[in-house]
Scaffold this active site. Sequence first.
Site, mmCIF file in Angstrom:
data_model
loop_
_atom_site.group_PDB
_atom_site.id
_atom_site.type_symbol
_atom_site.label_atom_id
_atom_site.label_comp_id
_atom_site.label_asym_id
_atom_site.label_seq_id
_atom_site.Cartn_x
_atom_site.Cartn_y
_atom_site.Cartn_z
ATOM 1 N N ALA A 14 0.832 -1.204 0.000
ATOM 2 C CA ALA A 14 0.000 0.000 0.000
ATOM 3 C C ALA A 14 0.866 1.255 0.000
ATOM 4 O O ALA A 14 0.540 2.257 -0.653
ATOM 5 C CB ALA A 14 -0.926 -0.003 1.212
ATOM 6 N N TYR A 15 1.977 1.189 0.730
ATOM 7 C CA TYR A 15 2.915 2.319 0.786
ATOM 8 C C TYR A 15 3.505 2.607 -0.601
ATOM 9 O O TYR A 15 3.536 3.766 -1.037
ATOM 10 C CB TYR A 15 4.023 1.996 1.783
ATOM 11 C CG TYR A 15 5.207 2.921 1.753
ATOM 12 C CD1 TYR A 15 5.133 4.201 2.295
ATOM 13 C CD2 TYR A 15 6.415 2.518 1.198
ATOM 14 C CE1 TYR A 15 6.223 5.058 2.279
ATOM 15 C CE2 TYR A 15 7.514 3.356 1.181
ATOM 16 C CZ TYR A 15 7.407 4.623 1.720
ATOM 17 O OH TYR A 15 8.493 5.465 1.698
ATOM 18 N N LEU A 16 3.936 1.574 -1.292
ATOM 19 C CA LEU A 16 4.538 1.770 -2.619
ATOM 20 C C LEU A 16 3.512 2.303 -3.615
ATOM 21 O O LEU A 16 3.845 3.130 -4.467
ATOM 22 C CB LEU A 16 5.160 0.473 -3.121
ATOM 23 C CG LEU A 16 6.402 -0.002 -2.358
ATOM 24 C CD1 LEU A 16 6.881 -1.342 -2.905
ATOM 25 C CD2 LEU A 16 7.523 1.023 -2.417
#
Length: 218
Positions: free
Chosen positions: A128-130
Amino acid sequence: MRIVIAGGHGQIALRLERLLAARGDEVVGLIRKAGQEADLREAGAEAALCDLESASVEEVAGHLEGADAAVFAAGAGPGSGADRKNTVDRDAAVLFADAAERAGVRRYVVVSSMGADPAHKGDEIFDAYLRAKGEADASVRGRAALDWTILRPGMLTDDAGTGLVRLEASTGRGPIPRDDVAAVLAELVDSSATAGLTLELISGSTPVSVAVKSVAGN
């Protein structure tokens, strides 16, 4: 120069503030929590209380008025869930870019992440961060009003900086001390010739200033 840094109490931002203040720049760090001001003062920066998860574009633009450059170095940080990856790593980055445009600040440098990609697959929080970082980067790339540079460091470490890096469009994976990330950012803020570039950064054998001049010439 007057430089405003989003995420002013972050590990990279505090290092960057020290470098910029030491060379005579006027530095403002946006912080989310009262009580962090002393750390910024120690680094030579002015602190401005501004929560990018709740602030308006007008409020953030007010902090950017008169700035020569803006650096987005905020992040939800380890331990945060997927929701905050979106509200900080994506939405706050877009808000800060909107505010830079509103304030007429052209030079805009982003601390992103190696592997950032809006189409990244996976259900883990790091996935999700990427995606969030990739979506933020895509938003910045579409802005003709900003002279943007996106910096994507490899695995961050707290090792002492060496001043020797590899800075290219694609470096392959590797570690990089936060000290050296800050040193590269300090050079990039000054180098509008790197506008329009997305650059990966790992430890290497080239002095920071030489590495930045080299990519600026491409």
